[in-house]
Design a protein around this motif. Structure first.
Motif, PDB file in Angstrom:
ATOM      1  N   ARG A 152      11.467  -8.435  -9.917  1.00 58.13           N
ATOM      2  CA  ARG A 152      10.840  -8.556  -8.614  1.00 58.13           C
ATOM      3  C   ARG A 152      10.638 -10.019  -8.240  1.00 58.13           C
ATOM      4  NH1 ARG A 152       5.470  -5.344  -8.856  1.00 58.13           N
ATOM      5  NH2 ARG A 152       4.757  -7.255  -9.863  1.00 58.13           N
ATOM      6  N   ALA A 167      -2.275   5.291  -8.882  1.00 55.71           N
ATOM      7  CA  ALA A 167      -1.332   5.544  -7.796  1.00 55.71           C
ATOM      8  C   ALA A 167       0.010   4.884  -8.071  1.00 55.71           C
ATOM      9  CB  ALA A 167      -1.919   5.039  -6.474  1.00 55.71           C
ATOM     10  N   THR A 168      -0.017   3.681  -8.631  1.00 60.60           N
ATOM     11  CA  THR A 168       1.215   2.960  -8.942  1.00 60.60           C
ATOM     12  C   THR A 168       2.122   3.765  -9.865  1.00 60.60           C
ATOM     13  OG1 THR A 168       0.165   0.804  -8.641  1.00 60.60           O
ATOM     14  CG2 THR A 168       2.135   0.866 -10.025  1.00 60.60           C
ATOM     15  N   PHE A 169       1.513   4.462 -10.812  1.00 61.55           N
ATOM     16  CA  PHE A 169       2.301   5.227 -11.772  1.00 61.55           C
ATOM     17  C   PHE A 169       2.485   6.690 -11.373  1.00 61.55           C
ATOM     18  CE2 PHE A 169       1.012   1.630 -14.457  1.00 61.55           C
ATOM     19  CZ  PHE A 169       2.247   1.298 -14.984  1.00 61.55           C
ATOM     20  N   ALA A 201      -5.811   2.128  -7.946  1.00 62.35           N
ATOM     21  CA  ALA A 201      -4.537   1.483  -7.620  1.00 62.35           C
ATOM     22  C   ALA A 201      -3.524   1.665  -8.754  1.00 62.35           C
ATOM     23  CB  ALA A 201      -4.765   0.000  -7.342  1.00 62.35           C
ATOM     24  N   LEU A 202      -3.975   1.497  -9.990  1.00 62.71           N
ATOM     25  CA  LEU A 202      -3.073   1.675 -11.134  1.00 62.71           C
ATOM     26  C   LEU A 202      -2.560   3.110 -11.223  1.00 62.71           C
ATOM     27  CD1 LEU A 202      -4.592  -0.363 -14.109  1.00 62.71           C
ATOM     28  CD2 LEU A 202      -2.310  -0.596 -13.127  1.00 62.71           C
ATOM     29  N   MET A 220       6.127  -1.448 -15.460  1.00 65.51           N
ATOM     30  CA  MET A 220       5.601  -2.022 -14.231  1.00 65.51           C
ATOM     31  C   MET A 220       5.724  -3.549 -14.287  1.00 65.51           C
ATOM     32  SD  MET A 220       1.976  -1.405 -12.301  1.00 65.51           S
ATOM     33  CE  MET A 220       1.006  -2.847 -12.704  1.00 65.51           C
ATOM     34  N   PRO A 221       6.538  -4.122 -13.402  1.00 64.25           N
ATOM     35  CA  PRO A 221       7.421  -3.438 -12.454  1.00 64.25           C
ATOM     36  C   PRO A 221       8.622  -2.815 -13.160  1.00 64.25           C
ATOM     37  CG  PRO A 221       7.801  -5.788 -12.361  1.00 64.25           C
ATOM     38  CD  PRO A 221       6.650  -5.600 -13.293  1.00 64.25           C
ATOM     39  N   HIS A 222       9.251  -1.861 -12.477  1.00 67.13           N
ATOM     40  CA  HIS A 222      10.403  -1.191 -13.099  1.00 67.13           C
ATOM     41  C   HIS A 222      11.725  -1.817 -12.637  1.00 67.13           C
ATOM     42  CE1 HIS A 222       9.796   1.017  -9.309  1.00 67.13           C
ATOM     43  NE2 HIS A 222      11.096   1.267  -9.330  1.00 67.13           N
ATOM     44  N   ALA A 261       1.557   5.067 -19.433  1.00 67.14           N
ATOM     45  CA  ALA A 261       2.526   4.646 -18.417  1.00 67.14           C
ATOM     46  C   ALA A 261       3.847   5.388 -18.586  1.00 67.14           C
ATOM     47  CB  ALA A 261       2.743   3.148 -18.503  1.00 67.14           C
ATOM     48  N   GLU A 269       3.908  -6.461 -16.429  1.00 63.23           N
ATOM     49  CA  GLU A 269       2.484  -6.087 -16.381  1.00 63.23           C
ATOM     50  C   GLU A 269       2.160  -5.006 -17.402  1.00 63.23           C
ATOM     51  OE1 GLU A 269       0.549  -5.751 -12.500  1.00 63.23           O
ATOM     52  OE2 GLU A 269       2.455  -6.353 -11.584  1.00 63.23           O
ATOM     53  N   GLY A 276       8.376  -9.479  -3.490  1.00 64.89           N
ATOM     54  CA  GLY A 276       8.351  -8.101  -3.969  1.00 64.89           C
ATOM     55  C   GLY A 276       9.677  -7.398  -3.941  1.00 64.89           C
TER      56      GLY A 276
END
Length: 420
Positions: free
Chosen positions: A61, A180-182, A177-178, A56-58, A52, A157, A112
């Motif tokens: 939220r 892409a998130t990073f 998904a993970l 996450m989240p940075h 990472a 997370e 969010g």
């Protein structure tokens, strides 16, 4: 040398399935690594640990639609003595807070969205009542709110530097998904193996040919191609090979230059035209085994030529299918770095009598089902290696132990689950 002498010289010593798999494992190697775009990475296997680069989240939220508040503002709140807070900001997703809250104020916030600096909780919209007074909006809170409620802290997370996905992980929807998130738009994955497929037998017709007496269409090659794709490999349909051992060997050895390994179907028994027997008997490669203690498909054979596998599977569709699942699929998965590559074993109740007996363990194409919380399995269709229809309807291989009595309905059996 006549054919009878050749058969006698080709000694067949049956090995157990586990031993055959062990011999294959000794020569199994990972393929090279390639980089692909994330959108083309589905079902591929990671060739490196993904670390990472951010938390996450940075940012802190909101967990739901409501109001960001200082929890201390609600101390003592009750239906009889509600707390009133002025709403001073509206924070949608993707926007930054524009005002700093205080013990007497709140900010409207969406799920969010970024929580303001001094806020330490979010109260649900449904737990408030709003009203306007002198051009200002207020909310009424009738319950104390604890610190951290409905608020996701930074790194909750995954924290920066933590391993997101380990090397050897198959990239499916959640993994995508993970990544892409990073921000991993490209990933390193193991190369997919390319496998050449040959069919033997003068009785075989092309798929688009009309039937004629004594001939059948070449279904095994297409079945194997589908199974290879299912396992993540790339099939190369090479057509049929002649019933001439020298020509057949030339074609097979040539295929090694275009593929990572080769599969043949048919020609592996000891009939007059079973040419794979001749090839294995005299080739310069290493024979790993030429008979397996199993039904169907006991003549299944495997060898290695310059670190490349040659699998000779039965020409009977059912036996070909079983041989692929037991020996070939694990190799395709293993070449891609997948750790759990063998079929999952379960213990189940046999749903009906199986009276056929054999000196070897029998791998019966079967179907699983559940009754009153118990898992049952039963054979699908006719248990004959030449039968194709039962392959379509199977989700497991029922392992019937050798012996002279078969098995009765209700007895416990081992079942190998197909396709994950």
């Amino acid at each position: 040398m006549d054919r009878v002498e050749n058969v006698n010289r080709f000694r067949r010593n049956a090995v157990q399935v586990v031993e055959a798999q062990h011999r294959i494992e000794q020569h199994l190697n990972l393929l090279g690594v390639e980089e692909v775009s994330l959108e083309n990475a589905y079902s591929r296997t990671l060739a490196e640990d993904m670390i990472a680069p951010d938390n996450m989240p940075h940012f802190r939220r909101s967990g739901m639609d409501g109001f960001a508040i200082m929890s201390s503002s609600t101390r003592g709140a009750s239906p009889e003595s509600p707390v009133l807070l002025e709403v001073i900001d509206n924070i949608p997703c993707g926007a930054l807070p524009t005002k700093e809250i205080s013990p007497t104020t709140a900010s409207r916030i969406m799920t969010g969205a970024m929580v303001p600096v001094r806020a330490d909780a979010v109260i649900m919209l449904e737990m408030t009542e709003d009203f306007e007074e002198q051009g200002k909006t207020y909310i009424s809170i009738r319950k104390e709110i604890l610190p951290g409620q409905n608020l996701t802290p930074i790194g909750h997370e995954i924290t920066e530097g933590e391993c997101v996905l380990q090397k050897g992980t198959e990239i499916l929807a959640g993994e995508t998904a993970l990544l892409a998130t990073f921000g991993f738009s490209r990933v390193k994955v193991y190369r997919r193996p390319t496998i050449a497929i040959f069919a033997t037998g003068s009785e075989l017709l092309p798929v688009d040919a009309s039937l004629c007496p004594g001939k059948i269409r070449n279904s095994n090659s297409y079945m194997l191609a589908a199974l290879i794709r299912e396992a993540g490999g790339i099939p190369l349909l090479m057509g049929s090979i002649p019933d001439d051992p020298d020509q057949a060997q030339t074609l097979i050895l040539k295929a090694f230059s275009a593929a990572d390994f080769v599969i043949t179907t048919g020609g592996v028994s000891v009939g007059d035209y079973d040419i794979l027997v001749d090839i294995f008997e005299k080739w310069e490669g290493k024979v790993l085994f030429n008979k397996v203690a199993m039904r169907p498909g006991s003549p299944t054979s495997a060898g290695v030529w310059n670190d490349q596998f040659l699998f000779a599977l039965s020409g009977n569709p059912g036996a070909c299918f079983v041989g692929f699942e037991l020996f070939v699929r694990p190799v395709i998965l293993g070449m891609q770095g997948i750790q759990h590559r063998y079929m999952r074993e379960i213990t189940a109740f046999l749903g009906e009598d199986f009276k056929k007996v054999n000196a070897y363990p029998r791998y019966v194409r079967g179907k699983s089902y559940v009754i009153d919380g118990k898992v049952f399995v039963k054979p699908v269709g006719m248990d004959q290696s030449s039968v194709t229809v039962s392959i379509r309807d199977s989700d497991c291989l029922i392992k019937i132990p050798p012996g002279g009595k078969g098995m009765l309905q209700g007895e416990l059996v081992c079942a190998l689950m197909l396709r994950g």
